[in-house]
Design a protein around this motif. Structure first.
Motif, PDB file in Angstrom:
ATOM      1  N   THR A 141       0.787  -1.239   0.000  1.00  0.00           N
ATOM      2  CA  THR A 141       0.000   0.000   0.000  1.00  0.00           C
ATOM      3  C   THR A 141       0.813   1.279   0.000  1.00  0.00           C
ATOM      4  N   GLY A 142       2.070   1.216   0.403  1.00  0.00           N
ATOM      5  CA  GLY A 142       2.807   2.466   0.561  1.00  0.00           C
ATOM      6  C   GLY A 142       2.396   3.205   1.825  1.00  0.00           C
ATOM      7  N   TYR A 143       1.615   2.535   2.682  1.00  0.00           N
ATOM      8  CA  TYR A 143       1.257   3.026   4.030  1.00  0.00           C
ATOM      9  C   TYR A 143       0.266   4.190   4.059  1.00  0.00           C
ATOM     10  N   GLN A 144       0.147   4.933   2.977  1.00  0.00           N
ATOM     11  CA  GLN A 144      -0.698   6.125   2.967  1.00  0.00           C
ATOM     12  C   GLN A 144      -2.118   5.801   3.452  1.00  0.00           C
ATOM     13  N   HIS A 145      -2.716   4.777   2.845  1.00  0.00           N
ATOM     14  CA  HIS A 145      -4.104   4.456   3.189  1.00  0.00           C
ATOM     15  C   HIS A 145      -4.223   3.837   4.580  1.00  0.00           C
ATOM     16  N   ILE A 146      -3.139   3.204   5.019  1.00  0.00           N
ATOM     17  CA  ILE A 146      -3.168   2.633   6.371  1.00  0.00           C
ATOM     18  C   ILE A 146      -3.226   3.768   7.389  1.00  0.00           C
ATOM     19  N   VAL A 147      -2.442   4.811   7.139  1.00  0.00           N
ATOM     20  CA  VAL A 147      -2.462   5.962   8.049  1.00  0.00           C
ATOM     21  C   VAL A 147      -3.836   6.647   7.970  1.00  0.00           C
ATOM     22  N   ASP A 148      -4.359   6.793   6.756  1.00  0.00           N
ATOM     23  CA  ASP A 148      -5.710   7.357   6.598  1.00  0.00           C
ATOM     24  C   ASP A 148      -6.714   6.582   7.455  1.00  0.00           C
ATOM     25  N   ALA A 149      -6.643   5.253   7.350  1.00  0.00           N
ATOM     26  CA  ALA A 149      -7.606   4.405   8.063  1.00  0.00           C
ATOM     27  C   ALA A 149      -7.458   4.570   9.574  1.00  0.00           C
ATOM     28  N   ALA A 150      -6.210   4.650  10.044  1.00  0.00           N
ATOM     29  CA  ALA A 150      -5.993   4.803  11.488  1.00  0.00           C
ATOM     30  C   ALA A 150      -6.597   6.121  11.970  1.00  0.00           C
ATOM     31  N   MET A 151      -6.436   7.191  11.174  1.00  0.00           N
ATOM     32  CA  MET A 151      -6.961   8.491  11.574  1.00  0.00           C
ATOM     33  C   MET A 151      -8.492   8.451  11.605  1.00  0.00           C
ATOM     34  N   GLU A 152      -9.086   7.783  10.606  1.00  0.00           N
ATOM     35  CA  GLU A 152     -10.554   7.668  10.580  1.00  0.00           C
ATOM     36  C   GLU A 152     -11.066   6.822  11.740  1.00  0.00           C
ATOM     37  N   ALA A 153     -10.367   5.718  11.987  1.00  0.00           N
ATOM     38  CA  ALA A 153     -10.792   4.834  13.076  1.00  0.00           C
ATOM     39  C   ALA A 153     -10.704   5.559  14.414  1.00  0.00           C
ATOM     40  N   ALA A 154      -9.677   6.403  14.567  1.00  0.00           N
ATOM     41  CA  ALA A 154      -9.513   7.131  15.821  1.00  0.00           C
ATOM     42  C   ALA A 154     -10.730   8.000  16.093  1.00  0.00           C
TER      43      ALA A 154
END
Lengths: 190, 291
Positions: free
Chosen positions: A164-177
């Motif tokens: 993924t290149g991590y971008q979407h993983i960070v996006d998801a973590a911010m949304e989940a928070a």
């Protein structure tokens, strides 16, 4: 041989095991929870990350005998899992599994906010690193209800994702928070 | 991984007895974050593993009556990061900062201070901090208890001055008045990598500036190396940027003589030592100015 008892996702499992058995091997092969993955087996990739007595741990670098008596939570323990597990994987059952979550009518309570956000943000492609990412991020967000993007990146420093290149993983973590804080409504689904 | 027997003593006395009984193949295991990697590689193949997890009184931090900080060898990095300013006051707080900024969270949850010191890996942070603040190590063994300076404990990759039947029980940081400012700096490529080079600078204030300075470099040599020559240059009035740069040049030359014109690998570390000493001294001197 050594007798070890672990509570894995609420289920007590006792077994006589070789002392060399890693916690990861115990969880996958003895307790039967195959969510935690064996990626590198040298504590680098983070695909095997699970919680041991509430503390995130790379289960490939811990002996099962070291944590005798502990409570262990794997990715399977994140949410109630109302959906029936796929028992015999064939090309056809895989095709069924691939149906989008909307199509199999999951409800919000079936998924942890992080799983829900990973799905929504397309935070996985092959999915091999996902169990470890989810477990590490769960701990990070519980300790840091208002995370920063930089903080999230540091939290998953020990988790490798080759897709993924991590971008979407960070996006998801911010949304989940946001959902975990109660700032955002749980997205209606299905 | 080679087969081994698992042993769980309840006291350090029992642990020492087990090490003697099963010599020479017995090894201690605390968190196991370094040892298990070596065992999986078969670069280590102990016949007996003596676990320190159940040994009483080996984990935890307390301040002794004389003000020194006694850190149990089986204290995890994460436990150190959870201590507040009353438990880790003044420059003792650098230990918590260092413990919170190495490897990654899952590793910090299991990795221990004692493991870091006894692995003898030149890239690890805690040995460089321990030597850098002139800490001592408490060791117990069949021959009785002893205390040794942290400087000189590591003797090369994988080699430490611990006899096969001894257990490291605590890292003891000197009382807070020993230093007025301590700074730790390191360089690594990725956040979870071990440091390539790390530096500790400890300063004690005098009437008009620095009364005593201690510089220690890790990673550039097989074991943490004090650089007294460069440190001596810092004694006197608070160093200005030129004086800091001169001390940094001297430190690099002291650790890796001729490194500036050596082969690539040495030249790279030589340059890192210069840069990190400059950063560490600048930060410690700024702390001193504020206090």
């Amino acid at each position: 041989m050594q007798q070890v008892t672990l509570t894995v996702n609420g289920r007590e499992v006792t077994a006589e095991i070789d002392e060399r058995t890693l916690l990861l091997e115990f969880v996958r092969e003895v307790a039967g929870f195959t969510g935690a993955h064996n990626g590198c087996l040298e504590a680098r990739c983070g695909c095997c990350a699970i919680e041991v007595d509430g503390e995130i741990t790379k289960s490939c670098n811990v002996l099962a005998v070291q944590v005798d008596g502990a409570e262990v939570t794997t990715v399977e323990g994140l949410a109630p899992q109302r959906l029936a597990p796929v028992e015999h994987v064939t090309t056809q059952s895989l095709a069924g599994m691939y149906a989008p979550l909307e199509a199999v009518r999951t409800r919000a309570e079936d998924l942890h906010p992080l799983q829900e956000a990973f799905h929504r943000c397309h935070a996985l492609q092959c999915g091999f690193c996902t169990p470890g990412m989810l477990m590490v991020l769960k701990g990070h967000l519980e300790e840091n209800p208002e995370p920063t993007r930089d903080g999230v990146r540091h939290a998953i420093a020990g988790n490798l994702c080759r897709c993924t290149g991590y971008q979407h993983i960070v996006d998801a973590a911010m949304e989940a928070a946001e959902v975990m804080r109660g700032d955002a409504p749980v997205p209606a689904d299905g | 991984m080679r087969a081994f027997t698992w042993l769980e003593p309840g006291t350090t006395t029992d642990a020492v007895a087990l090490l003697r009984e099963h010599a020479p193949g017995a090894r201690l295991i605390a968190g196991g974050q370094s040892l298990l990697l070596a065992m999986k590689d078969r670069t280590a193949g102990p016949t007996h593993l003596v676990s320190l997890a159940g040994v009483e009184g080996l984990a935890g931090v307390r301040t002794a009556d004389d003000g020194s900080l006694v850190v149990g060898a089986a204290t995890t990095y994460t436990a150190l990061t959870r201590l507040d300013a009353t438990a880790l006051g003044g420059w003792h707080g650098v230990l918590g900062a260092v413990a919170g900024d190495l490897a990654d969270r899952p590793v910090r949850n299991r990795g221990t201070v004692g493991g870091s010191l006894c692995t003898g890996d030149p890239r690890y942070d805690v040995p460089v901090l321990a030597a850098g603040v002139d800490a001592t190590l408490r060791i117990t063994g069949a021959g009785g208890d002893r205390e040794v300076p942290a400087t000189g404990f590591a003797q090369g990759p994988g080699l430490v001055a611990l006899r096969p039947d001894e257990v490291l029980t605590a890292l003891v940081l000197p009382p807070r008045p020993r230093w007025d400012a301590v700074a730790f700096e390191k360089f690594r490529h990725r956040v979870f990598d071990a440091a390539i080079v790390s530096v500790t600078c400890a300063l004690r204030a005098g009437a008009d500036g620095v009364a005593e300075a201690r510089l220690t470099v890790g990673g550039a040599t097989p074991a943490p190396t004090p650089v007294p020559g460069a440190a001596a240059r810092l004694v006197g009035p608070l160093p200005d940027p030129d004086a800091v740069a001169a001390a940094a040049d001297a430190a690099a030359e002291e650790v890796l003589p001729g490194g500036a014109t050596a082969g690539e690998a040495v030249r790279y570390r030589h340059e890192l030592v210069r840069t990190l000493v400059r950063r560490a001294v600048t930060r410690a001197a700024a702390d001193l100015r504020r206090s």
